[in-house]
Write a protein that holds these residues in place. Structure first.
Motif, PDB file in Angstrom:
ATOM      1  N   MET A   1       0.850  -1.183   0.000  1.00 52.62           N
ATOM      2  CA  MET A   1       0.000   0.000   0.000  1.00 52.62           C
ATOM      3  C   MET A   1       0.890   1.239   0.000  1.00 52.62           C
ATOM      4  O   MET A   1       1.700   1.430   0.911  1.00 52.62           O
ATOM      5  N   VAL A   2       0.735   2.076  -1.038  1.00 54.45           N
ATOM      6  CA  VAL A   2       1.530   3.290  -1.173  1.00 54.45           C
ATOM      7  C   VAL A   2       0.568   4.463  -1.310  1.00 54.45           C
ATOM      8  O   VAL A   2      -0.366   4.419  -2.116  1.00 54.45           O
ATOM      9  N   ALA A   3       0.798   5.525  -0.525  1.00 51.06           N
ATOM     10  CA  ALA A   3      -0.081   6.695  -0.560  1.00 51.06           C
ATOM     11  C   ALA A   3      -0.100   7.303  -1.952  1.00 51.06           C
ATOM     12  O   ALA A   3       0.936   7.521  -2.563  1.00 51.06           O
ATOM     13  N   GLY A   4      -1.301   7.557  -2.454  1.00 52.39           N
ATOM     14  CA  GLY A   4      -1.465   8.169  -3.758  1.00 52.39           C
ATOM     15  C   GLY A   4      -1.374   7.206  -4.929  1.00 52.39           C
ATOM     16  O   GLY A   4      -1.690   7.568  -6.049  1.00 52.39           O
ATOM     17  N   LYS A   5      -0.930   5.977  -4.685  1.00 54.13           N
ATOM     18  CA  LYS A   5      -0.780   5.004  -5.767  1.00 54.13           C
ATOM     19  C   LYS A   5      -1.712   3.817  -5.628  1.00 54.13           C
ATOM     20  O   LYS A   5      -1.923   3.086  -6.573  1.00 54.13           O
ATOM     21  N   GLY A   6      -2.226   3.564  -4.450  1.00 53.49           N
ATOM     22  CA  GLY A   6      -3.134   2.443  -4.253  1.00 53.49           C
ATOM     23  C   GLY A   6      -2.437   1.221  -3.679  1.00 53.49           C
ATOM     24  O   GLY A   6      -1.401   1.314  -3.023  1.00 53.49           O
ATOM     25  N   ILE A   7      -3.018   0.053  -3.975  1.00 52.09           N
ATOM     26  CA  ILE A   7      -2.539  -1.213  -3.421  1.00 52.09           C
ATOM     27  C   ILE A   7      -2.114  -2.122  -4.561  1.00 52.09           C
ATOM     28  O   ILE A   7      -2.880  -2.347  -5.502  1.00 52.09           O
ATOM     29  N   ASP A   8      -0.887  -2.623  -4.487  1.00 50.09           N
ATOM     30  CA  ASP A   8      -0.379  -3.589  -5.457  1.00 50.09           C
ATOM     31  C   ASP A   8      -0.307  -4.953  -4.796  1.00 50.09           C
ATOM     32  O   ASP A   8       0.015  -5.070  -3.612  1.00 50.09           O
ATOM     33  N   GLU A   9      -0.582  -5.994  -5.563  1.00 54.67           N
ATOM     34  CA  GLU A   9      -0.587  -7.366  -5.057  1.00 54.67           C
ATOM     35  C   GLU A   9       0.548  -8.154  -5.710  1.00 54.67           C
ATOM     36  O   GLU A   9       0.732  -8.103  -6.921  1.00 54.67           O
ATOM     37  N   TYR A  10       1.314  -8.880  -4.894  1.00 52.92           N
ATOM     38  CA  TYR A  10       2.420  -9.693  -5.369  1.00 52.92           C
ATOM     39  C   TYR A  10       2.281 -11.100  -4.806  1.00 52.92           C
ATOM     40  O   TYR A  10       2.056 -11.275  -3.612  1.00 52.92           O
ATOM     41  N   GLU A  11       2.416 -12.096  -5.669  1.00 54.44           N
ATOM     42  CA  GLU A  11       2.357 -13.494  -5.250  1.00 54.44           C
ATOM     43  C   GLU A  11       3.769 -14.042  -5.080  1.00 54.44           C
ATOM     44  O   GLU A  11       4.640 -13.794  -5.901  1.00 54.44           O
TER      45      GLU A  11
END
Length: 200
Positions: A184-194
């Motif tokens: 979770m990065v402010a201004g960028k949203g949430i990225d998911e990594y497997e």
């Protein structure tokens, strides 16, 4: 806000439903939940979600849900500066309008991480660095303490989390064969990594 629930599958589903009902019942109210009026779209803050979840769990202390929740998110705080210099961009900060009649005061919004782990009766354990829960939590705490340091960049944090998960999963055979990291990065949203690990 991300809520992670670890525990017995039936209890995880029941608690997830209870949380969903509580948030839905408070939609439209001005209590920090939902959307309020259409001009001001705000979602529930991590602190409010953690408190609500803690209350739900404590109310069932007689026959508790066997879950260990983790609540994470970015808390919005207002910061005032005494100069007109630009605030840092790209570090989770937004520029706001100057206040009142003062020319030298600038107002900005900064996002700070909120991390909270809870036990099965809702006792909260908040941290500024990291929280762990689940079957491999003892391994994760040891590895995270050794690898985590303040001020990690998003890609460095992703690498530290990946190494910690892989190391803990190899030490605890009951934890499964992989992990999902949500960054979770402010201004960028949430990225998911497997992350996949050995299957033997």
């Amino acid at each position: 806000v991300i809520v992670g629930l670890v525990g017995l599958e039936g209890d995880v589903q029941s608690l997830s439903h209870d949380v969903s009902v509580q948030v839905s019942s408070k939609m439209g109210r001005h209590l920090g939940f939902g959307f309020g009026d259409n001009s001001r779209r705000e979602s529930i803050s991590p602190k409010s979600m953690s408190t609500m979840l803690s209350h739900l769990l404590y109310n069932r202390r007689g026959s508790p849900y066997y879950v260990e929740p983790i609540v994470v998110g970015l808390e919005k705080i207002v910061v005032e500066n005494d100069d007109e210099s630009e605030m840092e961009s790209g570090s989770g900060t937004e520029r706001g309008e100057p206040r009142g009649g003062r020319k030298r005061s600038c107002q900005g919004i900064q996002y700070i991480p909120f991390l909270c782990a809870q036990d099965l009766i809702g006792a909260q354990s908040k941290s500024a660095s990291f929280v762990c829960s689940g079957a491999a939590s003892k391994s994760l705490y040891g590895i995270a303490e050794a690898m985590w340091r303040p001020g990690l960049k998003p890609d460095e944090l992703l690498e530290v989390c990946g190494r910690a998960f892989l190391s803990a999963l190899e030490r605890d055979c009951l934890s499964g064969y992989g992990a999902t990291i949500y960054l979770m990065v402010a201004g960028k949203g949430i990225d998911e990594y497997e992350i996949s690990c050995r299957n033997d």
